[in-house]
Design an enzyme around this catalytic site. Structure first.
Site, short mmCIF file in Angstrom:
data_model
loop_
_atom_site.label_atom_id
_atom_site.label_comp_id
_atom_site.label_asym_id
_atom_site.label_seq_id
_atom_site.Cartn_x
_atom_site.Cartn_y
_atom_site.Cartn_z
N TYR A 75 0.82 -1.22 0.00
CA TYR A 75 0.00 0.00 0.00
C TYR A 75 0.85 1.26 0.00
O TYR A 75 0.44 2.28 -0.56
CB TYR A 75 -1.01 -0.03 1.15
N VAL A 113 -9.89 3.15 -4.92
CA VAL A 113 -9.39 3.71 -3.66
C VAL A 113 -8.54 4.96 -3.91
O VAL A 113 -8.03 5.55 -2.98
CB VAL A 113 -8.60 2.65 -2.85
N HIS A 129 -14.98 1.00 -1.23
CA HIS A 129 -13.85 0.14 -0.85
C HIS A 129 -12.76 0.90 -0.10
O HIS A 129 -11.62 0.45 -0.03
CB HIS A 129 -13.26 -0.53 -2.10
N CYS A 137 -7.09 2.83 12.71
CA CYS A 137 -6.52 1.94 13.72
C CYS A 137 -7.44 0.73 13.87
O CYS A 137 -8.65 0.86 13.88
CB CYS A 137 -6.41 2.68 15.05
N CYS A 159 -4.76 5.62 20.63
CA CYS A 159 -4.73 4.61 21.71
C CYS A 159 -3.32 4.15 22.04
O CYS A 159 -3.11 3.43 23.03
CB CYS A 159 -5.60 3.40 21.34
N GLY A 196 -16.19 1.00 -16.43
CA GLY A 196 -14.89 0.37 -16.19
C GLY A 196 -14.86 -0.59 -15.01
O GLY A 196 -13.87 -0.69 -14.31
N THR A 197 -15.97 -1.29 -14.82
CA THR A 197 -16.00 -2.26 -13.73
C THR A 197 -16.20 -3.66 -14.31
O THR A 197 -16.98 -3.85 -15.23
CB THR A 197 -17.05 -1.87 -12.66
N ASN A 221 -17.56 -0.12 -20.96
CA ASN A 221 -16.38 -0.96 -20.69
C ASN A 221 -15.68 -1.26 -22.02
O ASN A 221 -16.33 -1.33 -23.06
CB ASN A 221 -16.82 -2.27 -20.02
ZN LIG Z 1 -5.79 3.23 18.05
#
Ligand SMILES: [Zn+2]
Length: 254
Positions: A75, A113, A129, A137, A159, A196-197, A221
């Site tokens: 990623y 994304v 998505h 988190c 946290c 485009g899917t 498409n």
């Molecule tokens: Zn956290």
């Protein structure tokens, strides 16, 4: 037999726009095909492999649990590419944004994304998505934007947990976001345009079956897909040239 988008269908679209004396509800569903023209890697041209790993095996909660370093690296590379000079929105995004800024009620539901719809000026974008430029988190409700790399040793600012920060992306096996809102939009749609899917990823592949019977269903498409028979008509061409035609029919003054 694939029903190509014809003058007949263009007329349906034109009449639908001209004869409805209220704002039309137009729902776009976009997938990897629209971003491919922007230089975003889809991995289809590499047999779905990234560094010899099938992409589907990197994009899972199980992979993150087993090898978080690998998943973060994947990623981080995608995020860096998205923010690089190689990538920018394309004409397909631009024409869709022009339709969005019309008088009609237009929503863009995207499986992508990346933030290319937003970069082209689109306002009503639903990321089912998740988003590459967001993190969350796993241990608390913390969410934030991110442009830097995420590393396994990073601590959650909320946290304090180590290793719990992850891309805010819906992985395989996880529940897509905003589903109730999306189904409500589909139930009210006058025009549904899938761009485009591939029709391989559920639940998005089923959306075409969730619109009213009088909704005009258009598929854009470069190839026929396994769900093509569910649409009224098709534009078998690049998303940018198809969306230019659709824009010209919905916004004839342009
Ligand atoms: Zn956290």
């Amino acid at each position: 037999m694939l029903k190509q988008f014809t003058i007949f269908h263009m007329d349906i679209l034109k009449k639908k726009v001209a004869n409805t004396n209220r704002k039309l509800n137009i729902v776009f569903l976009t997938g990897a095909g629209i971003s491919a023209q922007s230089g975003i890697k889809t991995f289809r041209d590499h047999n779905g492999l990234w560094e010899n790993h099938p992409v589907e095996q990197v994009a899972t909660p199980e992979a993150f649990h087993a090898n978080p370093t690998l998943v973060q690296k994947f990623y981080n590379q995608r995020r860096a590419q998205l923010l690089s000079d190689e990538v920018s929105f394309n004409d397909g995004h631009k024409y869709m944004t022009e339709i969005e800024s019309s008088e009609h009620n237009v929503v863009i539901v995207t499986q992508n994304v990346d933030d290319l719809h937003e970069r082209s000026g689109a306002k009503n974008v639903i990321h089912m998505h998740g988003e590459l430029l967001k993190m969350k988190c796993q241990d608390c409700s913390y969410r934030n934007e991110i442009v830097e790399d995420l590393e396994v040793e990073n601590k959650c600012p909320s946290c304090g947990a180590t290793g719990s920060l992850r891309p805010d992306i819906v992985w395989f096996g996880e529940m897509p976001y905003h589903m109730n809102e999306i189904y409500e939009l589909l139930e009210e749609a006058d025009i549904f345009i899938s761009v485009g899917t591939s029709g391989h990823v559920y639940p998005a592949a089923m959306f075409v079956q969730n619109v009213p019977t009088d909704c005009l269903k258009v598929e854009v498409n470069i190839n026929e897909t396994q769900i093509s028979s569910n649409f009224d008509c098709h534009l078998v061409e690049s998303s940018s040239s198809a969306l230019k035609k659709i824009r010209d029919y919905i916004l004839p003054q342009k």
